[in-house]
Design a protein around this motif. Structure first.
Motif, PDB file in Angstrom:
ATOM      1  N   ARG A   1       1.223  -1.232   0.343  1.00 38.76           N
ATOM      2  CA  ARG A   1       0.325   0.574   0.249  1.00 38.76           C
ATOM      3  C   ARG A   1       1.436   1.504   0.058  1.00 38.76           C
ATOM      4  O   ARG A   1       0.368   2.381  -1.076  1.00 38.76           O
ATOM      5  CB  ARG A   1      -1.018  -0.167   1.264  1.00 38.76           C
ATOM      6  CG  ARG A   1      -1.735   1.120   0.928  1.00 38.76           C
ATOM      7  CD  ARG A   1      -2.657   0.922   3.085  1.00 38.76           C
ATOM      8  NE  ARG A   1      -1.621   1.287   3.887  1.00 38.76           N
ATOM      9  CZ  ARG A   1      -2.282   1.111   4.791  1.00 38.76           C
ATOM     10  NH1 ARG A   1      -4.266   1.129   4.971  1.00 38.76           N
ATOM     11  NH2 ARG A   1      -0.879   1.256   5.883  1.00 38.76           N
TER      12      ARG A   1
ATOM     13  N   ASN B   1       0.386   3.337  -3.187  1.00 34.08           N
ATOM     14  CA  ASN B   1       0.304   5.292  -2.480  1.00 34.08           C
ATOM     15  C   ASN B   1       1.210   6.280  -3.106  1.00 34.08           C
ATOM     16  O   ASN B   1       0.878   7.189  -3.428  1.00 34.08           O
ATOM     17  CB  ASN B   1      -0.285   5.401  -1.328  1.00 34.08           C
ATOM     18  CG  ASN B   1      -1.059   4.970  -0.974  1.00 34.08           C
ATOM     19  OD1 ASN B   1      -2.237   4.621  -1.731  1.00 34.08           O
ATOM     20  ND2 ASN B   1      -1.381   4.271   0.449  1.00 34.08           N
TER      21      ASN B   1
ATOM     22  N   ASP C   1      -6.592   7.417  -8.475  1.00 35.30           N
ATOM     23  CA  ASP C   1      -7.299   5.944  -7.440  1.00 35.30           C
ATOM     24  C   ASP C   1      -7.582   5.566  -7.470  1.00 35.30           C
ATOM     25  O   ASP C   1      -7.564   3.893  -6.560  1.00 35.30           O
ATOM     26  CB  ASP C   1      -7.618   7.453  -6.594  1.00 35.30           C
ATOM     27  CG  ASP C   1      -6.953   8.740  -5.633  1.00 35.30           C
ATOM     28  OD1 ASP C   1      -6.603   8.618  -5.221  1.00 35.30           O
ATOM     29  OD2 ASP C   1      -6.996   9.816  -6.715  1.00 35.30           O
ATOM     30  N   SER C   2      -8.942   5.046  -9.012  1.00 35.69           N
ATOM     31  CA  SER C   2      -9.293   4.952  -9.054  1.00 35.69           C
ATOM     32  C   SER C   2      -8.718   2.134  -8.847  1.00 35.69           C
ATOM     33  O   SER C   2      -8.904   2.240  -8.156  1.00 35.69           O
ATOM     34  CB  SER C   2     -10.352   4.608 -10.190  1.00 35.69           C
ATOM     35  OG  SER C   2     -10.817   5.593  -9.604  1.00 35.69           O
TER      36      SER C   2
ATOM     37  N   GLN D   1      -7.124   1.651  -5.743  1.00 38.02           N
ATOM     38  CA  GLN D   1      -8.018   1.503  -4.655  1.00 38.02           C
ATOM     39  C   GLN D   1      -8.126  -0.024  -5.028  1.00 38.02           C
ATOM     40  O   GLN D   1      -8.554  -1.073  -4.810  1.00 38.02           O
ATOM     41  CB  GLN D   1      -9.456   2.147  -5.041  1.00 38.02           C
ATOM     42  CG  GLN D   1      -9.088   3.112  -4.485  1.00 38.02           C
ATOM     43  CD  GLN D   1     -10.967   4.251  -4.490  1.00 38.02           C
ATOM     44  OE1 GLN D   1     -11.132   3.454  -5.095  1.00 38.02           O
ATOM     45  NE2 GLN D   1     -10.172   5.162  -3.152  1.00 38.02           N
TER      46      GLN D   1
ATOM     47  N   ILE E   1      -8.443  -4.014  -3.305  1.00 35.26           N
ATOM     48  CA  ILE E   1      -9.236  -4.147  -2.521  1.00 35.26           C
ATOM     49  C   ILE E   1      -9.018  -5.253  -3.085  1.00 35.26           C
ATOM     50  O   ILE E   1      -8.590  -6.795  -2.568  1.00 35.26           O
ATOM     51  CB  ILE E   1      -9.952  -3.881  -3.956  1.00 35.26           C
ATOM     52  CG1 ILE E   1     -10.936  -2.961  -3.054  1.00 35.26           C
ATOM     53  CG2 ILE E   1     -11.682  -5.064  -3.571  1.00 35.26           C
ATOM     54  CD1 ILE E   1     -11.840  -2.505  -4.148  1.00 35.26           C
TER      55      ILE E   1
ATOM     56  N   THR F   1     -18.571  -1.730  -5.536  1.00 37.20           N
ATOM     57  CA  THR F   1     -17.216  -2.426  -5.963  1.00 37.20           C
ATOM     58  C   THR F   1     -17.253  -1.738  -7.361  1.00 37.20           C
ATOM     59  O   THR F   1     -16.560  -2.099  -8.724  1.00 37.20           O
ATOM     60  CB  THR F   1     -16.279  -2.473  -5.453  1.00 37.20           C
ATOM     61  OG1 THR F   1     -16.842  -1.947  -3.455  1.00 37.20           O
ATOM     62  CG2 THR F   1     -15.280  -2.536  -5.529  1.00 37.20           C
TER      63      THR F   1
ATOM     64  N   ASN G   1     -12.647   8.041  -7.597  1.00 37.10           N
ATOM     65  CA  ASN G   1     -11.586   7.457  -6.719  1.00 37.10           C
ATOM     66  C   ASN G   1     -12.659   5.898  -7.212  1.00 37.10           C
ATOM     67  O   ASN G   1     -13.316   6.410  -8.718  1.00 37.10           O
ATOM     68  CB  ASN G   1     -11.870   7.256  -5.188  1.00 37.10           C
ATOM     69  CG  ASN G   1     -12.878   7.612  -4.879  1.00 37.10           C
ATOM     70  OD1 ASN G   1     -13.965   6.807  -4.797  1.00 37.10           O
ATOM     71  ND2 ASN G   1     -12.787   8.167  -3.959  1.00 37.10           N
TER      72      ASN G   1
END
Length: 415
Positions: A121, A125, A143-144, A147, A151, A191, A228
């Motif tokens: 992570r 990031n 961001d999408s 993420q 996930i 999601t 996101n």
């Protein structure tokens, strides 16, 4: 190792403690000493890594290493050595407690999985923050993607942890979840929809960070500040934040003002309604009066000569004003506004400019100005439009016209 195992055990026996109690006390003592040692080593490694990382970051020109530090990558990496060290101490600490040793190994393995996810992570990031500094990626929904990856990473991590707890292999454990796939899809419906929507939004270039969008269904009117996996955040002009589901961007209609910004102008499309009863043909004395208005002086002179020539060639009887061709105060006013817009310094001359008469209404005849301001900023745009229509409303009486529902104003001829 055997001496270390029994060091405190023998000491407790010498103190007269029973063998059973000595065994427990030996384990607890070794556990406390090991935890203190591991925490001290962890703190030392973290401090050294933080110092070394800061020194390296200060010497390099790239900002990526600074971002890695800001996202706590050195801090997370520093935990690796203490975890490995403690894993080697478990057989020593829990030599006489096989079940406790198994539980501790399982716990440490699960912590190792979480630590790996934290490190991943931090790296992702950092990549996200670094790419956002680039003009090529600043408006992309990074961001999408981060993420979505996280996930899947967390799902794999959770599955791996549950597989370790249950004693099943990862493949077998994942296979047992196949029957529950419908429930999983239901749980992660938003999601999944957001993931599909974010891909379509990115591929079709529908929305970028920084775009001004208007989404009436959700009351959004402002700049996109974040895209996101699940939501799009819009900062409205009143500084409030509206959150829109990402999939709504492909399922509902919204307005993106990016094209307007890229065009170099912002549209002005507003009209004034003129009373139909004030529209009339112009007589020679009216033409003389209107020629004093500089913006239409040449137009009236040229048009007057053209009309007189036409009427003479056609032997028109001008004793009745309606016969032949004539100028009207409404037409001259339209020409005046058109010339005024063409000469206005705030209007973009490379884009459409016109003043047009719209379909009559019960209130009167709308005269619409259609043009584009050079300045697209909202405050300046409103100022430009207000300035133009202040002038338009003040100019109406000079052509012996009246605006609907305004108090009667003395015309130029009566002043």
């Amino acid at each position: 190792m055997q001496t270390l195992d029994c060091l405190f055990y023998d000491m407790f026996l010498d103190w007269g403690v029973s063998e059973s109690t000595a065994t427990y006390l030996n384990m607890l003592t070794l556990l406390v000493i090991s935890l203190v040692a591991v925490f001290l080593i962890d703190a030392l490694i973290r401090r050294v890594l933080r110092q070394v990382s800061a020194n390296i970051a200060n010497r390099t020109k790239s900002s990526f290493d600074d971002i890695l530090i800001a996202n706590k990558l050195p801090r997370n990496v520093a935990h690796i050595i203490p975890v490995l060290l403690f894993s080697q101490l478990i057989p020593i600490i829990f030599r006489d407690f096989e079940r406790a040793s198994t539980i501790m190994k399982t716990t440490l393995t699960i912590f190792g999985i979480m630590l790996t996810l934290w490190i991943v992570r931090s790296i992702l990031n950092s990549i996200k923050d670094y790419l956002k500094q680039s003009d090529n990626f600043r408006d992309k929904p990074i961001d999408s993607y981060i993420q979505v990856f996280m996930i899947f990473a967390w799902l794999i991590g959770v599955f791996a942890a549950l597989a370790i707890i249950t004693g099943l292999s990862f493949i077998k454990f994942a296979g047992t979840l196949g029957a529950a796939s419908a429930i999983i899809i239901l749980i992660f419906k938003d999601t999944i929809l957001g993931f599909v929507a974010s891909i379509q939004v990115s591929i079709n270039d529908m929305v970028r960070i920084g775009d001004w969008i208007t989404f009436e269904k959700y009351g959004a009117d402002g700049d996109v500040i974040e895209i996101n996996l699940a939501t799009v955040k819009v900062q409205n002009w009143d500084m409030t934040i509206t959150t829109i589901p990402t999939y709504a961007l492909i399922s509902d209609s919204f307005k993106n003002w990016r094209g307007m910004k890229a065009s170099g102008g912002r549209r002005i499309k507003r009209s004034v309604i003129i009373k139909a009863s004030t529209i009339r043909f112009l007589q020679p004395e009216d033409l003389s009066k209107f020629k004093k208005i500089q913006l239409v002086s040449n137009y009236i002179s040229n048009k007057e000569a053209e009309i007189n020539s036409h009427n003479s060639s056609q032997n028109i009887d001008k004793s009745v004003l309606i016969n032949g061709r004539n100028l009207t105060n409404f037409g001259v006013f339209r020409k005046y506004l058109n010339t005024y817009i063409e000469n206005h310094s705030a209007i973009n001359k490379d884009m459409t400019m016109m003043v047009r008469q719209l379909e009559p209404t019960p209130q009167g005849i709308p005269m619409e100005i259609y043009a584009f301001s050079k300045d697209q900023r909202w405050e300046n745009y409103e100022h430009i439009m207000g300035e133009i229509f202040d002038h338009v409303l003040a100019a109406v009486p000079y052509f012996d016209l009246e605006v609907f529902e305004l108090y009667p104003v003395m015309s130029m001829a009566k002043t």
